[in-house]
Design a protein around this motif. Sequence first.
Motif, PDB file in Angstrom:
ATOM      1  N   GLY A 143       0.799  -1.220   0.000  1.00 13.25           N
ATOM      2  CA  GLY A 143       0.000   0.000   0.000  1.00 13.25           C
ATOM      3  C   GLY A 143       0.829   1.266   0.000  1.00 13.25           C
ATOM      4  N   LYS A 144       2.136   1.158  -0.205  1.00  9.97           N
ATOM      5  CA  LYS A 144       3.014   2.331  -0.164  1.00  9.97           C
ATOM      6  C   LYS A 144       2.979   3.112  -1.475  1.00  9.97           C
ATOM      7  N   ARG A 145       3.115   4.423  -1.337  1.00 11.15           N
ATOM      8  CA  ARG A 145       3.390   5.270  -2.495  1.00 11.15           C
ATOM      9  C   ARG A 145       4.905   5.261  -2.709  1.00 11.15           C
ATOM     10  N   VAL A 146       5.308   5.129  -3.956  1.00 11.47           N
ATOM     11  CA  VAL A 146       6.727   4.994  -4.263  1.00 11.47           C
ATOM     12  C   VAL A 146       7.126   6.039  -5.293  1.00 11.47           C
ATOM     13  N   SER A 147       8.198   6.758  -5.018  1.00  9.10           N
ATOM     14  CA  SER A 147       8.765   7.683  -6.002  1.00  9.10           C
ATOM     15  C   SER A 147      10.180   7.222  -6.327  1.00  9.10           C
ATOM     16  N   VAL A 148      10.495   7.215  -7.614  1.00 11.22           N
ATOM     17  CA  VAL A 148      11.793   6.731  -8.082  1.00 11.22           C
ATOM     18  C   VAL A 148      12.450   7.813  -8.929  1.00 11.22           C
ATOM     19  N   SER A 189      16.214   5.699  -5.696  1.00 11.81           N
ATOM     20  CA  SER A 189      16.924   6.281  -6.831  1.00 11.81           C
ATOM     21  C   SER A 189      17.587   5.162  -7.617  1.00 11.81           C
ATOM     22  N   VAL A 190      17.624   5.340  -8.928  1.00 10.39           N
ATOM     23  CA  VAL A 190      18.259   4.373  -9.824  1.00 10.39           C
ATOM     24  C   VAL A 190      19.196   5.145 -10.738  1.00 10.39           C
ATOM     25  N   SER A 191      20.451   4.729 -10.791  1.00 10.84           N
ATOM     26  CA  SER A 191      21.405   5.420 -11.659  1.00 10.84           C
ATOM     27  C   SER A 191      22.203   4.404 -12.466  1.00 10.84           C
ATOM     28  N   ILE A 192      22.544   4.792 -13.695  1.00 10.47           N
ATOM     29  CA  ILE A 192      23.339   3.956 -14.593  1.00 10.47           C
ATOM     30  C   ILE A 192      24.489   4.801 -15.113  1.00 10.47           C
ATOM     31  N   ASP A 193      25.692   4.258 -15.071  1.00  7.38           N
ATOM     32  CA  ASP A 193      26.812   5.008 -15.633  1.00  7.38           C
ATOM     33  C   ASP A 193      27.861   4.062 -16.198  1.00  7.38           C
ATOM     34  N   HIS A 194      28.575   4.566 -17.175  1.00  7.77           N
ATOM     35  CA  HIS A 194      29.682   3.833 -17.798  1.00  7.77           C
ATOM     36  C   HIS A 194      30.771   4.836 -18.125  1.00  7.77           C
ATOM     37  N   LYS A 195      31.856   4.763 -17.388  1.00  3.36           N
ATOM     38  CA  LYS A 195      32.958   5.685 -17.617  1.00  3.36           C
ATOM     39  C   LYS A 195      33.811   5.208 -18.782  1.00  3.36           C
ATOM     40  N   ALA A 196      34.253   6.156 -19.573  1.00  4.59           N
ATOM     41  CA  ALA A 196      35.052   5.835 -20.757  1.00  4.59           C
ATOM     42  C   ALA A 196      36.277   5.020 -20.371  1.00  4.59           C
ATOM     43  N   GLY A 197      36.525   3.971 -21.116  1.00  6.92           N
ATOM     44  CA  GLY A 197      37.692   3.128 -20.871  1.00  6.92           C
ATOM     45  C   GLY A 197      37.441   1.977 -19.922  1.00  6.92           C
ATOM     46  N   GLU A 198      36.347   2.014 -19.165  1.00  9.05           N
ATOM     47  CA  GLU A 198      36.047   0.925 -18.240  1.00  9.05           C
ATOM     48  C   GLU A 198      35.314  -0.203 -18.961  1.00  9.05           C
ATOM     49  N   GLU A 199      35.480  -1.412 -18.450  1.00  9.47           N
ATOM     50  CA  GLU A 199      34.901  -2.587 -19.095  1.00  9.47           C
ATOM     51  C   GLU A 199      33.574  -3.002 -18.478  1.00  9.47           C
ATOM     52  N   THR A 200      33.078  -2.212 -17.537  1.00 10.66           N
ATOM     53  CA  THR A 200      31.818  -2.553 -16.887  1.00 10.66           C
ATOM     54  C   THR A 200      30.869  -1.362 -16.869  1.00 10.66           C
ATOM     55  N   ILE A 201      29.587  -1.681 -16.796  1.00 11.08           N
ATOM     56  CA  ILE A 201      28.536  -0.689 -16.598  1.00 11.08           C
ATOM     57  C   ILE A 201      28.021  -0.853 -15.178  1.00 11.08           C
ATOM     58  N   ARG A 202      27.784   0.254 -14.503  1.00  7.81           N
ATOM     59  CA  ARG A 202      27.359   0.196 -13.103  1.00  7.81           C
ATOM     60  C   ARG A 202      25.907   0.646 -12.965  1.00  7.81           C
ATOM     61  N   LEU A 203      25.144  -0.152 -12.248  1.00  5.90           N
ATOM     62  CA  LEU A 203      23.746   0.157 -11.940  1.00  5.90           C
ATOM     63  C   LEU A 203      23.608   0.235 -10.426  1.00  5.90           C
TER      64      LEU A 203
END
Length: 270
Positions: A143-148, A189-203
Amino acid sequence: MTADEPTPLGAVIVFEDLSAVKELAAEKRQAEQFQLLTRVIARIADEIKNPLVSINTFMELLEERYEDPDFRHHFSTVVGRDVRRLVQIFEKLAALVSEGQFNFEIVDLRGLVDDCLAGIGARSGAEGGDGARLLHAHDEASGKRVSVSVYHEVGPFPVKADPVQLKKAIAYLVWYLMRKTPGDEARLSVSIDHKAGEETIRLIIASRTAEVGVEELQRIFDPMKVVQESLIDVGPCVSQRIIEALGGKLEARQGRGETSFVTTLPVVPA
């Protein structure tokens, strides 16, 4: 054994029969395993009892009140919610004991996250002042209100994964943080980033409203300990298993009043 002469006269070998000790240890392990199994079965029965009771109650009233449109609407809402809850419980348990089949393909992680949030009912709201997209949802189970708040750089974010399984892994983490939030409103909160030169994507999936104790965080990926407390909380264990099967890594962190799950996945070279 030696006498006055330096040359040994013989030797004494002492044998100790450890059979009784080993048997006692084995009996102790069996007793502990039986106690654990008993607690797990009791937890499963407790988790599925309430949904089944509500479903059974509505089924008993269905024939009598079928012509009532309000009843039919309430029936579809409550029974649908409880059936989905049962499906989630058994999906999590199945994922803990079986690797399952993975169908790999190249997917855009940003699009997959959007699909996942839409799947749990998140709808677009206003744009945040910091460039974030604000989504709103209602968790029917609590029954919760959720903001993302969703943050990401300019994509795409290509990863090789099974989209169905990865969406489940993300959804379990979101649900966990929602249901660990006291009160009527959860903020994530949800964030996605991929720094140039790195071999992984972070979530990163995080919440400042979720309340998770230090001890709970330490055992959050140990299914044998978690399942004794709640089958709902076993979600992160399943998420970790899925993400590791996809070649990634999942960590739980806590600091500055925030609980977060950090997922790293190998990026697909352009």
